[in-house]
Design a protein around this motif. Sequence first.
Motif, mmCIF file in Angstrom:
data_model
loop_
_atom_site.group_PDB
_atom_site.id
_atom_site.type_symbol
_atom_site.label_atom_id
_atom_site.label_comp_id
_atom_site.label_asym_id
_atom_site.label_seq_id
_atom_site.Cartn_x
_atom_site.Cartn_y
_atom_site.Cartn_z
ATOM 1 N N VAL A 104 0.861 -1.187 0.000
ATOM 2 C CA VAL A 104 0.000 0.000 0.000
ATOM 3 C C VAL A 104 0.895 1.233 0.000
ATOM 4 N N MET A 105 0.598 2.186 -0.891
ATOM 5 C CA MET A 105 1.394 3.401 -1.020
ATOM 6 C C MET A 105 0.492 4.617 -0.874
ATOM 7 N N HIS A 106 0.979 5.617 -0.148
ATOM 8 C CA HIS A 106 0.195 6.837 0.098
ATOM 9 C C HIS A 106 1.095 8.046 -0.056
ATOM 10 N N THR A 107 0.646 9.049 -0.823
ATOM 11 C CA THR A 107 1.444 10.247 -1.070
ATOM 12 C C THR A 107 0.616 11.512 -0.885
ATOM 13 N N HIS A 108 1.346 12.635 -0.724
ATOM 14 C CA HIS A 108 0.743 13.961 -0.594
ATOM 15 C C HIS A 108 1.292 14.874 -1.686
ATOM 16 N N THR A 109 1.310 14.445 -2.907
ATOM 17 C CA THR A 109 1.903 15.267 -3.959
ATOM 18 C C THR A 109 1.036 16.498 -4.250
ATOM 19 N N VAL A 110 1.675 17.530 -4.813
ATOM 20 C CA VAL A 110 0.946 18.756 -5.129
ATOM 21 C C VAL A 110 -0.188 18.475 -6.101
ATOM 22 N N ALA A 111 0.104 17.780 -7.193
ATOM 23 C CA ALA A 111 -0.932 17.498 -8.184
ATOM 24 C C ALA A 111 -2.006 16.581 -7.617
ATOM 25 N N GLY A 112 -1.604 15.598 -6.825
ATOM 26 C CA GLY A 112 -2.575 14.676 -6.244
ATOM 27 C C GLY A 112 -3.520 15.361 -5.279
ATOM 28 N N VAL A 113 -2.978 16.195 -4.404
ATOM 29 C CA VAL A 113 -3.826 16.916 -3.456
ATOM 30 C C VAL A 113 -4.704 17.917 -4.190
ATOM 31 N N ALA A 114 -4.146 18.551 -5.245
ATOM 32 C CA ALA A 114 -4.920 19.522 -6.009
ATOM 33 C C ALA A 114 -6.151 18.871 -6.645
ATOM 34 N N VAL A 115 -5.961 17.723 -7.268
ATOM 35 C CA VAL A 115 -7.098 17.031 -7.873
ATOM 36 C C VAL A 115 -8.055 16.520 -6.801
ATOM 37 N N SER A 116 -7.504 16.105 -5.668
ATOM 38 C CA SER A 116 -8.370 15.605 -4.591
ATOM 39 C C SER A 116 -9.285 16.692 -4.054
ATOM 40 N N ALA A 117 -8.911 17.958 -4.238
ATOM 41 C CA ALA A 117 -9.715 19.076 -3.763
ATOM 42 C C ALA A 117 -10.753 19.537 -4.778
ATOM 43 N N GLN A 118 -10.714 18.976 -5.976
ATOM 44 C CA GLN A 118 -11.669 19.354 -7.017
ATOM 45 C C GLN A 118 -12.939 18.504 -6.899
ATOM 46 N N ALA A 119 -14.068 19.152 -6.954
ATOM 47 C CA ALA A 119 -15.338 18.439 -6.784
ATOM 48 C C ALA A 119 -15.521 17.335 -7.811
ATOM 49 N N SER A 120 -15.012 17.535 -9.017
ATOM 50 C CA SER A 120 -15.169 16.544 -10.085
ATOM 51 C C SER A 120 -14.157 15.419 -9.992
ATOM 52 N N GLY A 121 -13.164 15.571 -9.140
ATOM 53 C CA GLY A 121 -12.149 14.529 -9.008
ATOM 54 C C GLY A 121 -11.346 14.350 -10.280
ATOM 55 N N LEU A 122 -10.900 13.138 -10.514
ATOM 56 C CA LEU A 122 -10.097 12.851 -11.709
ATOM 57 C C LEU A 122 -10.992 12.815 -12.938
ATOM 58 N N LEU A 123 -10.593 13.531 -13.977
ATOM 59 C CA LEU A 123 -11.363 13.617 -15.217
ATOM 60 C C LEU A 123 -10.692 12.804 -16.324
ATOM 61 N N PRO A 124 -11.456 12.297 -17.281
ATOM 62 C CA PRO A 124 -10.883 11.528 -18.402
ATOM 63 C C PRO A 124 -10.308 12.464 -19.468
ATOM 64 N N LEU A 125 -9.187 13.093 -19.127
ATOM 65 C CA LEU A 125 -8.586 14.083 -20.020
ATOM 66 C C LEU A 125 -7.396 13.545 -20.789
ATOM 67 N N SER A 126 -6.894 12.390 -20.410
ATOM 68 C CA SER A 126 -5.680 11.855 -21.027
ATOM 69 C C SER A 126 -5.754 10.339 -21.079
ATOM 70 N N GLN A 127 -4.918 9.770 -21.910
ATOM 71 C CA GLN A 127 -4.814 8.308 -21.943
ATOM 72 C C GLN A 127 -4.390 7.780 -20.582
ATOM 73 N N GLN A 128 -3.470 8.518 -19.927
ATOM 74 C CA GLN A 128 -2.991 8.074 -18.613
ATOM 75 C C GLN A 128 -4.117 8.010 -17.594
ATOM 76 N N SER A 129 -5.097 8.898 -17.704
ATOM 77 C CA SER A 129 -6.171 8.933 -16.710
ATOM 78 C C SER A 129 -7.108 7.739 -16.819
ATOM 79 N N LEU A 130 -7.151 7.108 -17.982
ATOM 80 C CA LEU A 130 -8.127 6.047 -18.196
ATOM 81 C C LEU A 130 -7.849 4.820 -17.338
ATOM 82 N N PHE A 131 -6.577 4.540 -17.109
ATOM 83 C CA PHE A 131 -6.227 3.335 -16.340
ATOM 84 C C PHE A 131 -6.662 3.453 -14.879
ATOM 85 N N PRO A 132 -6.339 4.549 -14.174
ATOM 86 C CA PRO A 132 -6.889 4.660 -12.813
ATOM 87 C C PRO A 132 -8.396 4.818 -12.776
ATOM 88 N N LEU A 133 -8.974 5.490 -13.763
ATOM 89 C CA LEU A 133 -10.424 5.674 -13.763
ATOM 90 C C LEU A 133 -11.167 4.338 -13.835
#
Length: 249
Positions: A104-133
Motif C-alpha cells: 500500500v502506497m500513500h502520497t501527498h503530492t501537489v498534483a494529487g492533493v490539487a485534484v483531490s480538492a476538485q469536486a469533479s475529481g479525476l477527469l478523463p482528459l488523457s490516456q494516462q487517466s483512463l487506467f486509474p479511472l
Amino acid sequence: MARADKVSAAEWQMRVDLAAAYRLVALYGWDDLIFTHLSARVPGEEGHFLINPYGWMFDEITASSLVKVDMDCRKVMDSPHEVNPAGFTIHSAIHAVRHDAHCVMHTHTVAGVAVSAQASGLLPLSQQSLFPLANLAYHDYEGVALREDEKVRLQADLGQANVMILRNHGLLSCGDTVANAFLNLFLLQRACEIQIAAQAGGTPLVQVPKVIVDGIAQAAAQVTRGLGGNLAWPALLRRLDRLSPGYAD
C-alpha cells in the motif's frame, strides 16, 4: 537492523523492493519530507508488515532499515528506529480487509492533493487517466487519519479498487506486488499532473468518451503484456542503481 542472513529470502526480497519504491518516490519528487508511508506484508508472517523508520527521508531508506511491525504498528523485530503509529492507520485499515493488497502506497503530492480538492475529481482528459479511472475510489476527508472509527469507512470506500483519491489529502494505491502498487500510483499521479496542467491552459477541455473509458481495462493488460508493473520494474531498479544506489543494503 535486519540483515539478509537474519530474515527469510522472501522477506529480504520484499525489503529490497519496498526500499526501492521509497527511493523511487523520492526520485520522482513525490515525497513530503518524512511524511506519508509505503507498507508491505512480510511474506509468510501473518499480520506482520514493513514500514519506514520515522524521521528518515525517503532517499535514505534501505532494505535493512525498514521496520517490521504488527497490525498495531508495534515493532516485532528489534530495530533501533522508531515508527509512527499514526501513519500506519490508513495502511492497517487496508491490509486488514484486502489480503490481496500486499503493498500500500500513500502520497501527498501537489498534483494529487490539487485534484483531490476538485469536486469533479479525476477527469478523463488523457490516456494516462483512463487506467486509474477504471479502478478508482474516493474517500472524504475526516481530518488527520488518527481515529480508529474512520477505518471502517475507508475500507468500505476502497472496496476492491486498487487506487483511491483521499479528498483534500492525497493519493493511495495498492497492489499484489510492490511493482504493481508503484505502477498504479505512477499512473494516478501522472494523470493528476496532466489534469492540472490542462486546466491551467484556461481553455475548454475535451474529455475522452465514456465508451472508451469503459473499455480500457482490456487494453491495459495488452499494453503490459499481462505483466502489469513487472514489465517496468527491472528498468526502474536499473535506474535506481545508477542514480540512488544502496537501497538493497
